[in-house]
Design an enzyme around this catalytic site. Structure first.
Site, PDB file in Angstrom:
ATOM      1  N   PRO A 124      32.643  38.043  35.206  1.00 31.48           N
ATOM      2  CA  PRO A 124      31.380  37.787  35.884  1.00 31.48           C
ATOM      3  C   PRO A 124      31.167  38.603  37.158  1.00 31.48           C
ATOM      4  O   PRO A 124      32.092  38.813  37.940  1.00 31.48           O
ATOM      5  CB  PRO A 124      31.449  36.284  36.222  1.00 31.48           C
ATOM      6  N   ASN A 125      29.917  39.045  37.280  1.00 29.76           N
ATOM      7  CA  ASN A 125      29.408  39.779  38.453  1.00 29.76           C
ATOM      8  C   ASN A 125      29.907  41.215  38.541  1.00 29.76           C
ATOM      9  O   ASN A 125      29.474  41.976  39.411  1.00 29.76           O
ATOM     10  CB  ASN A 125      29.733  39.018  39.760  1.00 29.76           C
ATOM     11  N   ARG A 138      27.281  45.523  44.376  1.00 27.92           N
ATOM     12  CA  ARG A 138      27.732  44.210  44.823  1.00 27.92           C
ATOM     13  C   ARG A 138      28.733  44.345  45.980  1.00 27.92           C
ATOM     14  O   ARG A 138      29.775  44.989  45.826  1.00 27.92           O
ATOM     15  CB  ARG A 138      28.428  43.539  43.639  1.00 27.92           C
ATOM     16  N   TYR A 163      34.021  45.896  47.355  1.00 26.92           N
ATOM     17  CA  TYR A 163      34.284  46.469  46.027  1.00 26.92           C
ATOM     18  C   TYR A 163      33.981  47.961  45.919  1.00 26.92           C
ATOM     19  O   TYR A 163      34.188  48.546  44.859  1.00 26.92           O
ATOM     20  CB  TYR A 163      33.479  45.697  44.967  1.00 26.92           C
ATOM     21  N   ASN A 167      39.845  42.325  34.218  1.00 30.27           N
ATOM     22  CA  ASN A 167      39.412  41.794  35.511  1.00 30.27           C
ATOM     23  C   ASN A 167      38.521  40.592  35.206  1.00 30.27           C
ATOM     24  O   ASN A 167      37.355  40.751  34.843  1.00 30.27           O
ATOM     25  CB  ASN A 167      38.648  42.843  36.323  1.00 30.27           C
ATOM     26  N   ALA A 175      35.855  35.893  39.097  1.00 30.99           N
ATOM     27  CA  ALA A 175      36.108  34.552  39.641  1.00 30.99           C
ATOM     28  C   ALA A 175      36.728  33.608  38.615  1.00 30.99           C
ATOM     29  O   ALA A 175      37.374  32.617  39.001  1.00 30.99           O
ATOM     30  CB  ALA A 175      34.808  33.962  40.179  1.00 30.99           C
ATOM     31  N   HIS A 229      40.387  32.416  38.877  1.00 33.77           N
ATOM     32  CA  HIS A 229      40.838  31.310  39.722  1.00 33.77           C
ATOM     33  C   HIS A 229      40.502  29.940  39.144  1.00 33.77           C
ATOM     34  O   HIS A 229      40.837  28.924  39.749  1.00 33.77           O
ATOM     35  CB  HIS A 229      40.201  31.460  41.121  1.00 33.77           C
ATOM     36  N   GLU A 270      46.366  41.932  34.170  1.00 32.62           N
ATOM     37  CA  GLU A 270      45.344  41.377  35.083  1.00 32.62           C
ATOM     38  C   GLU A 270      45.063  42.393  36.193  1.00 32.62           C
ATOM     39  O   GLU A 270      45.998  42.967  36.759  1.00 32.62           O
ATOM     40  CB  GLU A 270      45.880  40.072  35.681  1.00 32.62           C
ATOM     41  N   HIS A 321      42.609  43.359  39.748  1.00 30.91           N
ATOM     42  CA  HIS A 321      41.611  43.048  40.766  1.00 30.91           C
ATOM     43  C   HIS A 321      41.360  44.292  41.607  1.00 30.91           C
ATOM     44  O   HIS A 321      42.302  45.020  41.952  1.00 30.91           O
ATOM     45  CB  HIS A 321      42.068  41.900  41.665  1.00 30.91           C
ATOM     46  N   ARG A 331      42.055  37.629  51.154  1.00 28.66           N
ATOM     47  CA  ARG A 331      40.733  37.006  51.168  1.00 28.66           C
ATOM     48  C   ARG A 331      40.854  35.473  51.215  1.00 28.66           C
ATOM     49  O   ARG A 331      41.900  34.950  51.568  1.00 28.66           O
ATOM     50  CB  ARG A 331      39.953  37.509  49.948  1.00 28.66           C
TER      51      ARG A 331
HETATM   52  C1  DQA Z   1      37.939  40.269  41.808  1.00 32.20           C
HETATM   53  C2  DQA Z   1      38.429  39.224  42.815  1.00 32.20           C
HETATM   54  C3  DQA Z   1      37.862  37.859  42.486  1.00 32.20           C
HETATM   55  O1  DQA Z   1      38.309  36.903  43.428  1.00 32.20           O
HETATM   56  C4  DQA Z   1      36.357  37.894  42.530  1.00 32.20           C
HETATM   57  O2  DQA Z   1      35.815  36.639  42.156  1.00 32.20           O
HETATM   58  C5  DQA Z   1      35.781  38.992  41.695  1.00 32.20           C
HETATM   59  C6  DQA Z   1      36.430  40.289  41.706  1.00 32.20           C
HETATM   60  C7  DQA Z   1      38.395  41.686  42.196  1.00 32.20           C
HETATM   61  O3  DQA Z   1      38.299  42.568  41.340  1.00 32.20           O
HETATM   62  O4  DQA Z   1      38.800  41.928  43.336  1.00 32.20           O
HETATM   63  O5  DQA Z   1      34.729  38.835  41.079  1.00 32.20           O
HETATM   64  O6  DQA Z   1      38.503  39.971  40.545  1.00 32.20           O
END
Ligand code: DQA
Length: 140
Positions: A10-11, A18, A23, A72, A75, A78, A96, A98, A105
């Site tokens: 997501p996102n 964003r 990022y 990736n 969110a 978590h 995994e 990020h 954070r």
């Molecule tokens: C993320 C870190 C996550 O906490 C966050 O919700 C993201 C991006 C990262 O790539 O740093 O959407 O996975």
């Protein structure tokens, strides 16, 4: 030819726009083009969804066929027991990823429900985290 899926949750469709202070301003399209050039021996696939169930469906779809998955989960990292279970259920190794260093954070980002199901985790190197994850899969 090895087949690797880059899977974004997501996102992450908004990468480049964003929160660029966290990022960066690079788009995923540009990143994928750079990765494909860097790894000509790999057939790179890409999928992104904001929907948890669609990510699970994609893991099931490729998880007995492809050689690796760079994931990736955004969110959902978590929160999602279902993604943990999906990664456990498949045979393809999942790394995994990020972009940000989640440990610098908010504390709610310090817990990952999927790390235990993955072969390893790479984070905090910006978009280069994706390259490092592909390197890790190729070294397995
Ligand atoms: C993320 C870190 C996550 O906490 C966050 O919700 C993201 C991006 C990262 O790539 O740093 O959407 O996975």
């Amino acid at each position: 030819m090895k087949q690797i899926l880059v899977l974004n949750g997501p996102n992450l469709n908004l990468l480049g726009r964003r929160e660029p202070d966290i990022y960066g301003d690079a788009s995923m399209e540009g990143c994928l083009a750079t990765l494909q050039e860097r790894f000509p021996e790999v057939h790179l696939h890409y999928y992104q969804s904001n929907v948890e169930g669609e990510l699970i469906n994609k893991l099931h779809e490729v998880g007995f066929i492809y050689d690796g998955i760079v994931f990736n989960a955004g969110a959902y990292t978590h929160t999602s027991v279902a993604l943990h279970d999906a990664i456990k259920a498949i045979e393809t190794p999942v790394v995994e990823v990020h972009i940000s260093n989640v440990y610098q954070r908010e504390t709610y980002r310090h817990t990952s429900l999927i790390t235990g199901a993955c072969v390893g985790v790479i984070g905090g190197f910006g978009m280069d985290s994706y390259r490092l994850a592909i390197e890790a899969i190729l070294a397995l």
